[in-house]
Design a protein around this motif. Structure first.
Motif, PDB file in Angstrom:
ATOM      1  N   ARG A   3      -1.411   8.808 -13.390  1.00  0.00           N
ATOM      2  CA  ARG A   3      -1.267   7.039 -13.003  1.00  0.00           C
ATOM      3  C   ARG A   3       0.004   6.788 -12.294  1.00  0.00           C
ATOM      4  N   LEU A   4       1.116   8.443 -12.120  1.00  0.00           N
ATOM      5  CA  LEU A   4       1.407   8.804 -11.143  1.00  0.00           C
ATOM      6  C   LEU A   4       1.822   8.650  -9.747  1.00  0.00           C
ATOM      7  N   GLY A   5       0.807   9.515  -8.920  1.00  0.00           N
ATOM      8  CA  GLY A   5       0.533   9.109  -7.844  1.00  0.00           C
ATOM      9  C   GLY A   5       0.469   8.100  -7.121  1.00  0.00           C
ATOM     10  N   PHE A   6      -0.356   7.003  -8.040  1.00  0.00           N
ATOM     11  CA  PHE A   6      -0.241   5.024  -8.221  1.00  0.00           C
ATOM     12  C   PHE A   6       0.371   4.897  -7.389  1.00  0.00           C
ATOM     13  N   PHE A   7       1.342   5.019  -8.353  1.00  0.00           N
ATOM     14  CA  PHE A   7       2.789   4.387  -8.769  1.00  0.00           C
ATOM     15  C   PHE A   7       3.586   4.549  -7.683  1.00  0.00           C
ATOM     16  N   PHE A   8       3.988   5.698  -6.933  1.00  0.00           N
ATOM     17  CA  PHE A   8       4.773   6.202  -6.030  1.00  0.00           C
ATOM     18  C   PHE A   8       4.190   4.854  -4.654  1.00  0.00           C
ATOM     19  N   HIS A   9       3.077   4.953  -4.601  1.00  0.00           N
ATOM     20  CA  HIS A   9       1.862   5.223  -3.982  1.00  0.00           C
ATOM     21  C   HIS A   9       2.363   3.153  -3.381  1.00  0.00           C
ATOM     22  N   ASP A  10       1.687   2.613  -4.252  1.00  0.00           N
ATOM     23  CA  ASP A  10       3.074   1.441  -4.486  1.00  0.00           C
ATOM     24  C   ASP A  10       4.137   0.623  -4.195  1.00  0.00           C
ATOM     25  N   MET A  11       4.937   2.040  -5.018  1.00  0.00           N
ATOM     26  CA  MET A  11       5.919   1.781  -4.239  1.00  0.00           C
ATOM     27  C   MET A  11       6.570   1.807  -2.639  1.00  0.00           C
ATOM     28  N   ALA A  12       5.448   2.551  -2.728  1.00  0.00           N
ATOM     29  CA  ALA A  12       5.981   2.296  -0.456  1.00  0.00           C
ATOM     30  C   ALA A  12       5.105   1.086  -0.283  1.00  0.00           C
ATOM     31  N   PHE A  13       4.096  -0.075  -0.326  1.00  0.00           N
ATOM     32  CA  PHE A  13       3.345  -0.422  -0.785  1.00  0.00           C
ATOM     33  C   PHE A  13       4.575  -1.783  -0.831  1.00  0.00           C
ATOM     34  N   GLY A  14       5.274  -2.290  -1.482  1.00  0.00           N
ATOM     35  CA  GLY A  14       5.858  -2.951  -2.123  1.00  0.00           C
ATOM     36  C   GLY A  14       6.934  -3.448  -0.917  1.00  0.00           C
ATOM     37  N   LEU A  15       7.485  -1.737  -0.588  1.00  0.00           N
ATOM     38  CA  LEU A  15       7.900  -2.727   0.840  1.00  0.00           C
ATOM     39  C   LEU A  15       7.437  -3.111   2.050  1.00  0.00           C
ATOM     40  N   LEU A  16       6.764  -2.387   2.026  1.00  0.00           N
ATOM     41  CA  LEU A  16       6.127  -2.520   3.192  1.00  0.00           C
ATOM     42  C   LEU A  16       4.901  -4.270   3.116  1.00  0.00           C
ATOM     43  N   THR A  17       4.540  -4.775   2.591  1.00  0.00           N
ATOM     44  CA  THR A  17       3.709  -5.486   1.632  1.00  0.00           C
ATOM     45  C   THR A  17       5.026  -7.293   2.769  1.00  0.00           C
ATOM     46  N   VAL A  18       6.334  -6.595   2.791  1.00  0.00           N
ATOM     47  CA  VAL A  18       7.049  -8.667   2.865  1.00  0.00           C
ATOM     48  C   VAL A  18       7.322  -7.411   4.404  1.00  0.00           C
TER      49      VAL A  18
END
Length: 408
Positions: A3-18
């Motif tokens: 799940r670590l790869g998805f963790f960093f992936h969602d970190m990037a998209f957390g910033l991008l979402t807004v």
């Protein structure tokens, strides 16, 4: 560890979402797409509609080849490249940016179906809700960290031009890290049989109920069972309506929050952090309660909860009752309701949707989201946010009614 790869992936998209909605609004030539809000709607809906056939394609290919890791790597690698391109000066042209964004979303969905299959094939059916809850909870924490990073960047004294460059390069780096972790830790399932086994169990259960009912009736005994099968069409319509209402609400929400907080864009991130905190609580809570929950009865309750919460938001906006505080509080509960619904619906859909059509769920979500992504900014621009929120609440109510019919 996978799940670590998805963790960093969602970190990037957390910033991008807004960040991306706010970024699109500052383009000086948004008039070519009808203005800032409409430009956001056109771009988002176009990306989602293009992602629908892509979802079906990736879902079919990953089940056909049974190489799920390859599609996750494709998704993470392509996102890394596109985010790097977005940081370059040539991408500051709106049309170029929209094209890059659409292509990124089409490749982004390549990891969704394989991810769902990894969970369903690595764990037994009884553990699906718990496993999906753990995955979503862990990645939602990464999403929150990405939102915090965005809030910190907006609170700095950087110009918006410098801010956008740093943001895209940061997200590019996070996606690259996600790719490396995916290479190291993700492995394809050794055997693919759990979804097929669940399908056989459903057929056997239906047959058993038929024999039980007929034998009791032939003996003159009362039988309280039912041979009614689940309405697949009802499930499909419920998924589409819920996704439609969610997208209708969230696509223009950053713009509403920006106005609510007087242009202080870091507080937009704070509002989304509160929403994600509520979702994270829901994801981890369902891990502990999933085995004792009746999916078909519980799922509609979280849909009606979301409808009631957004009706409450309409009252807050209309009467200006401590809007900043109460909107933030409502977003926590809206996130919680989504998390509970999403895990239950995802598990049910993976049970119902046959092998080879793993992208069907994402395609349905995309259909509703695409309609909402266009109409949300359009209604906010032509009517008002209050009317938009009221329409959203009504659509959630219709989704609740549909799923209640499905569950009986």
């Amino acid at each position: 560890m996978w799940r670590l790869g998805f963790f960093f992936h969602d970190m990037a998209f957390g910033l991008l979402t807004v960040f991306i909605p706010l970024y699109v609004v500052v383009f000086q030539n948004t008039s070519i797409l009808g203005g800032p809000l409409l430009a956001l709607g056109v771009m988002t809906s176009l990306a989602i509609f293009c992602s629908i056939p892509a979802s079906f394609l990736w879902g079919y290919l990953c089940d056909k080849t049974r190489h799920y890791k390859a599609f996750i790597l494709l998704s993470f690698a392509s996102i890394t490249v596109i985010l790097f391109l977005m940081a370059l000066p040539f991408a500051q042209n709106l049309i170029v940016f929209v094209v890059l964004y659409v292509v990124m979303q089409m490749l982004h969905v390549a990891h969704e179906s394989p991810k769902n299959v990894l969970v369903t094939e690595h764990y037994s059916r009884n553990d699906w809700e718990s496993s999906f809850g753990l995955y979503e909870g862990v990645t939602e924490i990464g999403f929150i960290i990405g939102l915090i990073a965005g809030m910190v960047l907006f609170a700095s004294a950087l110009s918006f031009s410098a801010l956008s460059t740093y943001s895209f390069f940061l997200c590019c780096g996070l996606s690259a890290v996600a790719f490396v972790f995916a290479v190291a830790f993700i492995a394809d399932p050794l055997m693919i049989f759990e979804r097929r086994l669940v399908g056989i169990e459903r057929k056997l259960d239906f047959t058993n109920r038929g024999f039980e009912g007929s034998s009791r009736l032939m003996d003159g005994l009362k039988w309280d069972g039912s041979l009614k099968e689940d309405s697949f069409l009802g499930l499909v319509l419920g998924i589409v309506l819920f996704s439609f209402a969610t997208s209708l609400f969230f696509t223009p929400l950053p713009i509403y929050l920006k106005d609510l907080f007087g242009g202080q864009q870091q507080y937009v991130y704070l509002a989304y952090i509160l929403n994600s905190v509520g979702a994270t609580i829901g994801y981890f809570l369902i891990r502990r309660r999933a085995r004792t929950m009746d999916i078909k009865k519980q799922m509609p309750r979280f849909v009606i909860l979301r409808s009631l919460l957004i009706f409450a938001l309409v009252g807050i906006v209309e009467f200006a009752l401590f809007p900043k505080i109460l909107v933030g509080l409502l977003l926590v509960f809206i996130g919680f309701a989504y998390a509970m619904y999403y895990i239950l619906m995802l598990s049910l859909s993976m049970e119902v949707i046959p092998e080879g059509k793993a992208g069907f769920f994402d395609g349905l979500v995309g259909l509703g989201a695409g309609l909402g992504a266009f109409l949300g900014p359009f209604l906010a621009n032509s009517l008002s946010f209050v009317i938009l929120f009221a329409i959203t609440a009504v659509i959630f109510l219709l989704a609740f009614i549909t799923l209640k019919i499905f569950s009986h």
